[in-house]
Scaffold this active site. Structure first.
Site, PDB file in Angstrom:
ATOM      1  N   ASN A   1      -9.599  44.495  19.365  1.00 60.04           N
ATOM      2  CA  ASN A   1      -8.566  44.358  20.400  1.00 60.04           C
ATOM      3  C   ASN A   1      -8.207  42.884  20.578  1.00 60.04           C
ATOM      4  O   ASN A   1      -9.070  42.003  20.514  1.00 60.04           O
ATOM      5  CB  ASN A   1      -8.978  45.017  21.726  1.00 60.04           C
ATOM      6  CG  ASN A   1     -10.285  44.560  22.291  1.00 60.04           C
ATOM      7  OD1 ASN A   1     -11.190  44.181  21.555  1.00 60.04           O
ATOM      8  ND2 ASN A   1     -10.416  44.594  23.601  1.00 60.04           N
TER       9      ASN A   1
ATOM     10  N   GLU B   1      -6.109  40.675  23.239  1.00 66.53           N
ATOM     11  CA  GLU B   1      -5.453  40.709  24.549  1.00 66.53           C
ATOM     12  C   GLU B   1      -4.460  39.559  24.702  1.00 66.53           C
ATOM     13  O   GLU B   1      -4.364  38.669  23.844  1.00 66.53           O
ATOM     14  CB  GLU B   1      -6.525  40.696  25.645  1.00 66.53           C
ATOM     15  CG  GLU B   1      -7.406  41.939  25.574  1.00 66.53           C
ATOM     16  CD  GLU B   1      -8.427  42.041  26.690  1.00 66.53           C
ATOM     17  OE1 GLU B   1      -8.657  41.047  27.411  1.00 66.53           O
ATOM     18  OE2 GLU B   1      -8.994  43.139  26.839  1.00 66.53           O
TER      19      GLU B   1
ATOM     20  N   CYS C   1      -4.856  47.344  21.157  1.00 63.01           N
ATOM     21  CA  CYS C   1      -6.195  47.915  20.979  1.00 63.01           C
ATOM     22  C   CYS C   1      -6.680  47.713  19.544  1.00 63.01           C
ATOM     23  O   CYS C   1      -5.879  47.548  18.612  1.00 63.01           O
ATOM     24  CB  CYS C   1      -6.180  49.411  21.256  1.00 63.01           C
ATOM     25  SG  CYS C   1      -5.859  49.869  22.958  1.00 63.01           S
TER      26      CYS C   1
ATOM     27  N   GLU D   1      -7.907  49.876  17.506  1.00 62.28           N
ATOM     28  CA  GLU D   1      -7.514  50.936  16.571  1.00 62.28           C
ATOM     29  C   GLU D   1      -6.127  50.680  16.006  1.00 62.28           C
ATOM     30  O   GLU D   1      -5.891  50.823  14.800  1.00 62.28           O
ATOM     31  CB  GLU D   1      -7.522  52.298  17.282  1.00 62.28           C
ATOM     32  CG  GLU D   1      -8.883  52.755  17.753  1.00 62.28           C
ATOM     33  CD  GLU D   1      -9.238  52.267  19.159  1.00 62.28           C
ATOM     34  OE1 GLU D   1      -8.742  51.191  19.581  1.00 62.28           O
ATOM     35  OE2 GLU D   1     -10.008  52.955  19.835  1.00 62.28           O
TER      36      GLU D   1
HETATM   37  N1  THU Z   1      -9.279  49.072  24.078  1.00 67.22           N
HETATM   38  C1  THU Z   1      -9.287  49.262  22.727  1.00 67.22           C
HETATM   39  O1  THU Z   1      -9.201  48.298  21.952  1.00 67.22           O
HETATM   40  N2  THU Z   1      -9.404  50.521  22.263  1.00 67.22           N
HETATM   41  C2  THU Z   1      -9.511  51.623  23.047  1.00 67.22           C
HETATM   42  O2  THU Z   1      -9.531  52.733  22.524  1.00 67.22           O
HETATM   43  C3  THU Z   1      -9.632  51.497  24.493  1.00 67.22           C
HETATM   44  C4  THU Z   1      -9.374  50.155  25.040  1.00 67.22           C
HETATM   45  C5  THU Z   1      -9.162  47.726  24.592  1.00 67.22           C
HETATM   46  C6  THU Z   1      -7.872  47.422  25.296  1.00 67.22           C
HETATM   47  C7  THU Z   1      -8.279  46.273  26.196  1.00 67.22           C
HETATM   48  O3  THU Z   1      -8.194  45.076  25.455  1.00 67.22           O
HETATM   49  C8  THU Z   1      -9.738  46.553  26.509  1.00 67.22           C
HETATM   50  O4  THU Z   1     -10.184  47.484  25.533  1.00 67.22           O
HETATM   51  C9  THU Z   1      -9.978  47.123  27.894  1.00 67.22           C
HETATM   52  O5  THU Z   1      -9.163  48.212  28.135  1.00 67.22           O
END
Ligand code: THU
Length: 160
Positions: free
Chosen positions: A61, A63, A72, A74
């Site tokens: 992920n 941000e 995210c 994935e």
């Molecule tokens: N996040 C992911 O990368 N994958 C997921 O399936 C759920 C959430 C990340 C998004 C954000 O950067 C952090 O986790 C908290 O939500």
């Protein structure tokens, strides 16, 4: 009126010793790659690793100070996979995480947007995309197809 029910099947493993060598390696990569996440806001680092016939692809992920801009793990992985190995199916994706505010001993599963993106990738690949879910330790869940994670999905069929 008819009542209908959807059931999903998945497997639960106590730990990595119960996995095949290939799956254990993929999960280890997902667990390790969480370190590459950029998550200064949530402090929740997600790592994903996918096996294809051309090799392993990873994602984390990433941000952003403008929160919705973040992506995210994935979907970051899927963009990389589609770019590096166009037309190549993903056989299995492993997803793990690190949480600075707590433990990482339970599996997490992909958010709704990522399920939709994974489903499209599964459809493009033309074969089931397996999903391995686990924290840094503890039990491991395996789902044999992304489609199991998104019943009632909106797909390209609706657009034709
Ligand atoms: N996040 C992911 O990368 N994958 C997921 O399936 C759920 C959430 C990340 C998004 C954000 O950067 C952090 O986790 C908290 O939500």
């Amino acid at each position: 009126m008819k009542e209908k029910k959807i059931e999903i099947e998945y497997q639960v493993y106590q730990d990595m010793s119960e996995l095949s060598k290939e799956d254990a390696e993929l999960l280890t990569t997902a667990r390790t790659i969480t370190k590459q996440a950029y998550a200064p806001y949530s402090r929740f680092r997600v790592g994903a690793a996918a096996r294809t016939e051309k090799g392993v692809v990873t994602g984390t992920n990433q941000e952003n100070a403008s929160f919705p801009v973040g992506i995210c793990a994935e979907r970051s992985l899927l963009s990389t996979a589609a770019t590096l190995f166009p037309g190549i199916a993903i056989d299995t994706i492993a997803i793990s995480y690190d949480n600075e505010k707590g433990e990482s001993i339970h599996p997490i599963s992909p958010c709704g947007m990522c399920r939709q993106a994974l489903l499209e990738y599964e459809s493009r690949g033309g074969k089931p995309l397996r999903v391995i879910l686990s924290g840094q330790s503890g039990e491991i869940i395996i789902v044999e197809s992304v489609s199991k994670l998104l019943p009632f999905a909106f797909t390209d069929k609706e657009l034709s």
